[in-house]
Design a protein around this motif. Sequence first.
Motif, PDB file in Angstrom:
ATOM      1  N   LEU A   1      34.398  49.336  33.725  1.00 28.93           N
ATOM      2  CA  LEU A   1      35.101  48.180  33.180  1.00 28.93           C
ATOM      3  C   LEU A   1      35.541  47.252  34.320  1.00 28.93           C
ATOM      4  O   LEU A   1      35.430  46.031  34.220  1.00 28.93           O
ATOM      5  CB  LEU A   1      36.309  48.660  32.372  1.00 28.93           C
ATOM      6  N   ARG A   2      35.985  47.844  35.408  1.00 29.18           N
ATOM      7  CA  ARG A   2      36.378  47.033  36.573  1.00 29.18           C
ATOM      8  C   ARG A   2      35.163  46.313  37.148  1.00 29.18           C
ATOM      9  O   ARG A   2      35.208  45.109  37.413  1.00 29.18           O
ATOM     10  CB  ARG A   2      37.014  47.944  37.631  1.00 29.18           C
ATOM     11  N   ALA A   3      34.056  47.055  37.331  1.00 31.87           N
ATOM     12  CA  ALA A   3      32.839  46.455  37.893  1.00 31.87           C
ATOM     13  C   ALA A   3      32.334  45.326  37.003  1.00 31.87           C
ATOM     14  O   ALA A   3      31.699  44.382  37.468  1.00 31.87           O
ATOM     15  CB  ALA A   3      31.759  47.516  38.066  1.00 31.87           C
ATOM     16  N   ALA A   4      32.610  45.416  35.701  1.00 29.33           N
ATOM     17  CA  ALA A   4      32.152  44.395  34.752  1.00 29.33           C
ATOM     18  C   ALA A   4      33.186  43.287  34.588  1.00 29.33           C
ATOM     19  O   ALA A   4      33.046  42.448  33.706  1.00 29.33           O
ATOM     20  CB  ALA A   4      31.863  45.042  33.395  1.00 29.33           C
ATOM     21  N   GLY A   5      34.211  43.274  35.422  1.00 24.19           N
ATOM     22  CA  GLY A   5      35.212  42.226  35.339  1.00 24.19           C
ATOM     23  C   GLY A   5      36.010  42.276  34.042  1.00 24.19           C
ATOM     24  O   GLY A   5      36.462  41.244  33.560  1.00 24.19           O
TER      25      GLY A   5
ATOM     26  N   GLN B   1      27.986  38.187  44.369  1.00 21.72           N
ATOM     27  CA  GLN B   1      28.966  37.171  43.961  1.00 21.72           C
ATOM     28  C   GLN B   1      30.312  37.816  43.627  1.00 21.72           C
ATOM     29  O   GLN B   1      31.370  37.263  43.920  1.00 21.72           O
ATOM     30  CB  GLN B   1      28.443  36.380  42.757  1.00 21.72           C
ATOM     31  N   LYS B   2      30.251  39.011  43.025  1.00 20.85           N
ATOM     32  CA  LYS B   2      31.498  39.721  42.721  1.00 20.85           C
ATOM     33  C   LYS B   2      32.203  40.142  44.010  1.00 20.85           C
ATOM     34  O   LYS B   2      33.427  40.038  44.126  1.00 20.85           O
ATOM     35  CB  LYS B   2      31.201  40.939  41.836  1.00 20.85           C
ATOM     36  N   LEU B   3      31.407  40.620  44.988  1.00 21.80           N
ATOM     37  CA  LEU B   3      31.990  41.010  46.269  1.00 21.80           C
ATOM     38  C   LEU B   3      32.611  39.797  46.961  1.00 21.80           C
ATOM     39  O   LEU B   3      33.733  39.849  47.465  1.00 21.80           O
ATOM     40  CB  LEU B   3      30.897  41.648  47.144  1.00 21.80           C
TER      41      LEU B   3
END
Length: 335
Positions: A213-217, A264-266
């Motif tokens: 869930l965190r990795a998926a924002g 982009q998330k990083l």
Amino acid sequence: MTDSAVALAPWIAAQRASLLAQRGHAWLLQGPSGLGQYALGMELVRAWLCDAPTAQGACGQCGSCHAIDVRTHADLCVLMPEVHMLALGWPLSEKAQADIDDKKRKPSREIRVEAMRDAVEFSQRTSARGRGKAVLVYPAEQMNHITANALLKTLEEPPGDVRFVLASEAAHQLLPTIRSRCLGHAMVWPSEADMLQWLAAQGVEPAAAAAHLRAAGGRPDDALVLARSGRSPQSWAALPQAIARGDVAALGDWAPAQVIDALQKLCHDLLAASVGAAPRYFASGDLPKPPPLGALTRWSRALAKAARTADHPFNAGLMLEALVAQARNTLHSRH
Ligand SMILES: [Zn+2]
């Protein structure tokens, strides 16, 4: 994955009941991706066309519900880019399928003018089952100017028994005239507890669910896709350090678009960290020390540019290496 493979999330069911309680011949479902616009749109058209609907939606048993399940309902027109149609199991028109089979062209990534013409024709026909007709457009922002204007005419003068759902993940890109013809509904962002419970009900390990869930924002649909992709939360947590080492293998067999999304998330989280804000996709402890703001800003722009061409890389392997080298250089940059 078809929509029937996933049990309807309780927050989608709640929104379905609330929308069905209101009148409206055209809904615009809007919000960021991963909140279930397509699922909610399908639930609305199922209920509209159902022979025995309740306040909670379609019955799931009648001829209409069955026809939708097998993707052959004569009174439902689904307008999507061909790549989405294929991924979600919707049949293309005979002509479009033949062109793709003969390799005359690739499946489209936008809603094609020809498909919109068919939809306009469809909306002028008489309902086959006598319960009216429905048009679902998803993602609605994938209409170009020509298709959007064709739809606008139909929205302005609806032929009577046709209703529309426009489901969008970027509603600001729609023509204002289209937005103003629809009743808007902002997709509800569910609570973390509800999302974790739902992910567990889909068979996701509770320990892994929070990490996905965190990795998926924080977007439940995307978290489920991640969980089902077989990627471990540990490999996501280890990703920032692997990128800092320039370790291309850490990205495994990801497609270029997925790699750019992860970078982009990083980059987002490092930008957040460098201004003292909380990261969104990674745990603070998994992030390297942020490089100077200027380097991050340049990287962010370069990634946005790469994202626009990620679907057609000249050479996926070379692109991957270049992306990782660029990321590593940024992370070690001193200015
Ligand atoms: Zn039914």
